[in-house]
Motif scaffolding. Structure first.
Motif, PDB file in Angstrom:
ATOM      1  N   THR A  68      11.498 130.734  -1.731  1.00 27.00           N
ATOM      2  CA  THR A  68      10.765 129.567  -1.218  1.00 27.00           C
ATOM      3  C   THR A  68       9.373 129.955  -0.706  1.00 27.00           C
ATOM      4  O   THR A  68       8.521 129.092  -0.540  1.00 27.00           O
ATOM      5  CB  THR A  68      11.556 128.838  -0.114  1.00 27.00           C
ATOM      6  N   GLY A  69       9.151 131.240  -0.487  1.00 25.27           N
ATOM      7  CA  GLY A  69       7.811 131.695  -0.085  1.00 25.27           C
ATOM      8  C   GLY A  69       6.745 131.312  -1.090  1.00 25.27           C
ATOM      9  O   GLY A  69       5.585 131.112  -0.727  1.00 25.27           O
ATOM     10  N   ILE A  70       7.126 131.178  -2.365  1.00 26.87           N
ATOM     11  CA  ILE A  70       6.109 130.885  -3.385  1.00 26.87           C
ATOM     12  C   ILE A  70       5.571 129.462  -3.218  1.00 26.87           C
ATOM     13  O   ILE A  70       4.446 129.157  -3.631  1.00 26.87           O
ATOM     14  CB  ILE A  70       6.626 131.137  -4.828  1.00 26.87           C
ATOM     15  N   SER A  71       6.347 128.604  -2.560  1.00 24.16           N
ATOM     16  CA  SER A  71       5.862 127.234  -2.348  1.00 24.16           C
ATOM     17  C   SER A  71       4.775 127.207  -1.263  1.00 24.16           C
ATOM     18  O   SER A  71       4.106 126.206  -1.070  1.00 24.16           O
ATOM     19  CB  SER A  71       7.011 126.308  -1.966  1.00 24.16           C
ATOM     20  N   ALA A  72       4.605 128.337  -0.545  1.00 27.87           N
ATOM     21  CA  ALA A  72       3.586 128.397   0.507  1.00 27.87           C
ATOM     22  C   ALA A  72       2.252 128.896  -0.027  1.00 27.87           C
ATOM     23  O   ALA A  72       1.289 129.008   0.728  1.00 27.87           O
ATOM     24  CB  ALA A  72       4.065 129.319   1.620  1.00 27.87           C
ATOM     25  N   VAL A  73       2.204 129.207  -1.322  1.00 28.43           N
ATOM     26  CA  VAL A  73       0.942 129.672  -1.906  1.00 28.43           C
ATOM     27  C   VAL A  73      -0.082 128.541  -1.789  1.00 28.43           C
ATOM     28  O   VAL A  73       0.210 127.405  -2.146  1.00 28.43           O
ATOM     29  CB  VAL A  73       1.147 130.079  -3.387  1.00 28.43           C
ATOM     30  N   PRO A  74      -1.287 128.842  -1.271  1.00 27.99           N
ATOM     31  CA  PRO A  74      -2.274 127.781  -1.087  1.00 27.99           C
ATOM     32  C   PRO A  74      -2.564 127.064  -2.405  1.00 27.99           C
ATOM     33  O   PRO A  74      -2.500 127.685  -3.465  1.00 27.99           O
ATOM     34  CB  PRO A  74      -3.523 128.529  -0.605  1.00 27.99           C
ATOM     35  N   PRO A  75      -2.862 125.765  -2.356  1.00 26.30           N
ATOM     36  CA  PRO A  75      -3.116 125.018  -3.594  1.00 26.30           C
ATOM     37  C   PRO A  75      -4.205 125.693  -4.432  1.00 26.30           C
ATOM     38  O   PRO A  75      -5.205 126.140  -3.882  1.00 26.30           O
ATOM     39  CB  PRO A  75      -3.605 123.659  -3.090  1.00 26.30           C
ATOM     40  N   VAL A  76      -3.953 125.769  -5.731  1.00 31.72           N
ATOM     41  CA  VAL A  76      -4.931 126.424  -6.603  1.00 31.72           C
ATOM     42  C   VAL A  76      -5.708 125.400  -7.434  1.00 31.72           C
ATOM     43  O   VAL A  76      -6.629 125.767  -8.152  1.00 31.72           O
ATOM     44  CB  VAL A  76      -4.265 127.447  -7.553  1.00 31.72           C
ATOM     45  N   ALA A  77      -5.315 124.116  -7.286  1.00 30.82           N
ATOM     46  CA  ALA A  77      -5.968 123.063  -8.085  1.00 30.82           C
ATOM     47  C   ALA A  77      -7.480 123.113  -7.868  1.00 30.82           C
ATOM     48  O   ALA A  77      -7.960 123.215  -6.745  1.00 30.82           O
ATOM     49  CB  ALA A  77      -5.419 121.703  -7.683  1.00 30.82           C
ATOM     50  N   GLY A  78      -8.205 123.068  -8.964  1.00 32.92           N
ATOM     51  CA  GLY A  78      -9.666 123.038  -8.882  1.00 32.92           C
ATOM     52  C   GLY A  78     -10.284 124.406  -8.671  1.00 32.92           C
ATOM     53  O   GLY A  78     -11.498 124.547  -8.601  1.00 32.92           O
ATOM     54  N   MET A  97      14.675 130.151  -6.086  1.00 30.31           N
ATOM     55  CA  MET A  97      14.766 128.737  -5.709  1.00 30.31           C
ATOM     56  C   MET A  97      13.437 128.097  -5.320  1.00 30.31           C
ATOM     57  O   MET A  97      13.350 126.869  -5.188  1.00 30.31           O
ATOM     58  CB  MET A  97      15.802 128.541  -4.593  1.00 30.31           C
ATOM     59  N   GLY A  98      12.384 128.895  -5.200  1.00 31.40           N
ATOM     60  CA  GLY A  98      11.077 128.322  -4.878  1.00 31.40           C
ATOM     61  C   GLY A  98      10.355 127.831  -6.128  1.00 31.40           C
ATOM     62  O   GLY A  98       9.380 127.078  -6.038  1.00 31.40           O
ATOM     63  N   MET A  99      10.835 128.259  -7.305  1.00 34.76           N
ATOM     64  CA  MET A  99      10.110 127.945  -8.538  1.00 34.76           C
ATOM     65  C   MET A  99       9.901 126.437  -8.753  1.00 34.76           C
ATOM     66  O   MET A  99       8.790 126.024  -9.109  1.00 34.76           O
ATOM     67  CB  MET A  99      10.815 128.570  -9.735  1.00 34.76           C
ATOM     68  N   PRO A 100      10.936 125.598  -8.533  1.00 31.22           N
ATOM     69  CA  PRO A 100      10.706 124.162  -8.746  1.00 31.22           C
ATOM     70  C   PRO A 100       9.621 123.587  -7.826  1.00 31.22           C
ATOM     71  O   PRO A 100       9.070 122.532  -8.106  1.00 31.22           O
ATOM     72  CB  PRO A 100      12.071 123.531  -8.417  1.00 31.22           C
ATOM     73  N   PHE A 101       9.331 124.289  -6.735  1.00 31.28           N
ATOM     74  CA  PHE A 101       8.346 123.785  -5.766  1.00 31.28           C
ATOM     75  C   PHE A 101       7.016 124.528  -5.846  1.00 31.28           C
ATOM     76  O   PHE A 101       6.160 124.385  -4.980  1.00 31.28           O
ATOM     77  CB  PHE A 101       8.941 123.866  -4.346  1.00 31.28           C
ATOM     78  N   PHE A 102       6.877 125.334  -6.900  1.00 33.82           N
ATOM     79  CA  PHE A 102       5.603 126.021  -7.148  1.00 33.82           C
ATOM     80  C   PHE A 102       4.766 125.064  -8.009  1.00 33.82           C
ATOM     81  O   PHE A 102       4.904 125.002  -9.232  1.00 33.82           O
ATOM     82  CB  PHE A 102       5.873 127.346  -7.866  1.00 33.82           C
ATOM     83  N   VAL A 103       3.912 124.303  -7.330  1.00 29.69           N
ATOM     84  CA  VAL A 103       3.229 123.160  -7.939  1.00 29.69           C
ATOM     85  C   VAL A 103       2.495 123.485  -9.253  1.00 29.69           C
ATOM     86  O   VAL A 103       2.528 122.676 -10.188  1.00 29.69           O
ATOM     87  CB  VAL A 103       2.284 122.491  -6.900  1.00 29.69           C
ATOM     88  N   PRO A 104       1.838 124.673  -9.370  1.00 33.41           N
ATOM     89  CA  PRO A 104       1.094 124.928 -10.617  1.00 33.41           C
ATOM     90  C   PRO A 104       1.930 124.790 -11.897  1.00 33.41           C
ATOM     91  O   PRO A 104       1.363 124.509 -12.951  1.00 33.41           O
ATOM     92  CB  PRO A 104       0.588 126.367 -10.437  1.00 33.41           C
ATOM     93  N   ILE A 105       3.261 124.948 -11.839  1.00 28.64           N
ATOM     94  CA  ILE A 105       4.032 124.853 -13.100  1.00 28.64           C
ATOM     95  C   ILE A 105       4.011 123.444 -13.680  1.00 28.64           C
ATOM     96  O   ILE A 105       4.410 123.235 -14.818  1.00 28.64           O
ATOM     97  CB  ILE A 105       5.504 125.352 -12.978  1.00 28.64           C
ATOM     98  N   TYR A 106       3.534 122.467 -12.887  1.00 27.62           N
ATOM     99  CA  TYR A 106       3.473 121.088 -13.406  1.00 27.62           C
ATOM    100  C   TYR A 106       2.101 120.740 -13.996  1.00 27.62           C
ATOM    101  O   TYR A 106       1.904 119.631 -14.476  1.00 27.62           O
ATOM    102  CB  TYR A 106       3.867 120.095 -12.302  1.00 27.62           C
ATOM    103  N   ALA A 107       1.159 121.697 -13.945  1.00 31.86           N
ATOM    104  CA  ALA A 107      -0.163 121.454 -14.540  1.00 31.86           C
ATOM    105  C   ALA A 107      -0.117 121.906 -16.000  1.00 31.86           C
ATOM    106  O   ALA A 107       0.308 123.025 -16.290  1.00 31.86           O
ATOM    107  CB  ALA A 107      -1.231 122.226 -13.775  1.00 31.86           C
ATOM    108  N   PRO A 108      -0.554 121.034 -16.924  1.00 23.84           N
ATOM    109  CA  PRO A 108      -0.420 121.350 -18.354  1.00 23.84           C
ATOM    110  C   PRO A 108      -1.108 122.647 -18.772  1.00 23.84           C
ATOM    111  O   PRO A 108      -0.656 123.315 -19.696  1.00 23.84           O
ATOM    112  CB  PRO A 108      -1.078 120.156 -19.054  1.00 23.84           C
TER     113      PRO A 108
END
Ligand SMILES: [Zn+2]
Ligand SMILES: [Zn+2]
Length: 310
Positions: A68-78, A97-108
């Protein structure tokens, strides 16, 4: 955090502030603003996120594990970062278990490369996205994800770092990674019970603990707890101290704290480890005098957000 835990933290913080001479609300505010920069300094809370480490070299980074630590990675968008690299030690839930909450995986335009030794990694990672455990299905994100099988002891160069996987002792198999770059070295040695300890037992894995600057060590249980947790795959601070003393490992990070532990307990484990070091150091004094570290290895406790300058 539960209400009780928050109360404990407040009390803990006020106690520490008092020791530093705080007498007014303003002093507390100033202390709160002061984020620990010295790894020796204890945080207000160890936190409760599960395993994820980021190693940065030449402004590029790799992750080890996706707890779940990976979900704390600062936003990389932009920020123009589209490529991510992960080295997986193993696939127990707390490490993926942090992978589903690692937001960058949802960017195409994201590309995530997952290096692994365990041959069943791809299916064990994908299972989280079966539509039942998590609503997003694997098909949606899989075009952005690439798995790369590593052989045990195969050295790879990535972002100017040499990375080598080696064997740990953990049910179902777990693999440590040694990183070497710019004359510095760090081993992520989690999760492991460290059942093999003597040079003979460690065999081919011994060299990964030698001439080493930092060892991130699985210190989940105290020694007296280990007997009832044999084969659970986790080790103890004093085992890490023994290994560091013998092999001349300069810095030891105690981590993989038990999820049922408390702030108080983690602090006392760190304190016990430092005391244990003092009792064992004389037998290894010659090694440490040669290293110019007559006090023996530095021992610190890992916590959420801890940053170490190698
Ligand atoms: Zn595990
Ligand atoms: Zn674990």
């Amino acid at each position: 955090l539960t209400d009780l835990e928050i109360r404990y933290l407040f009390e803990e913080f006020i106690g520490r502030a008092e020791k530093k001479g705080a007498t007014r609300i303003e002093d507390l505010r100033n202390l709160l603003k002061k984020v620990p920069t010295d790894p020796q300094e204890l945080p207000i809370t160890f936190g409760g996120r599960t395993s994820c480490y980021e190693i940065i070299h030449n402004d590029k980074s790799v992750f080890i594990d996706m707890g779940t630590g990976i979900s704390a990675v600062p936003p990389v968008a932009g920020k123009g970062i589209h490529e991510f690299t992960v080295f997986l030690t193993h696939m127990h839930w707390d490490h993926i278990m942090g992978m589903p909450f690692f937001v960058p995986i949802y960017a195409p335009d994201t590309r995530l490369t997952i290096y692994h030794v365990h041959p069943h990694t791809p299916e064990a990672v994908a299972i989280q996205f079966n539509g039942i455990n998590f609503p997003v299905k694997w098909d949606v994100i899989s075009p952005r994800i690439q798995f790369k099988q590593l052989s045990l002891y195969q050295t790879l160069t990535i972002h100017g770092m040499q990375v080598t996987p080696f064997q740990l002792d953990h049910p179902g198999g777990s693999y440590g990674y040694r990183f070497n770059a710019g004359g510095k070295s760090i081993v992520i040695g989690v999760d492991s019970e460290y059942k093999r300890l003597t040079p003979d037992e460690l065999g081919k894995d011994l060299k990964y603990y030698q001439d080493l600057d930092w060892l991130v060590f699985d210190a989940q249980y105290e020694m007296h707890e280990l007997a009832s947790k044999y084969d659970w795959g986790h080790s103890s601070p004093s085992i890490g101290v023994d290994l560091a003393l013998r092999e001349g490992i300069k810095n030891l990070v105690l981590t993989h704290h038990d999820f049922q532990s408390s702030e108080e307990c983690e602090e006392s484990m760190l304190c016990n480890a430092r005391n244990y070091l003092k009792t064992q150091l004389p037998a290894y004094q010659e090694i440490w005098d040669k290293l110019g570290m007559s006090q023996g290895p530095n021992i610190i406790a890992g916590y959420d957000g801890l940053q170490i300058d190698l």
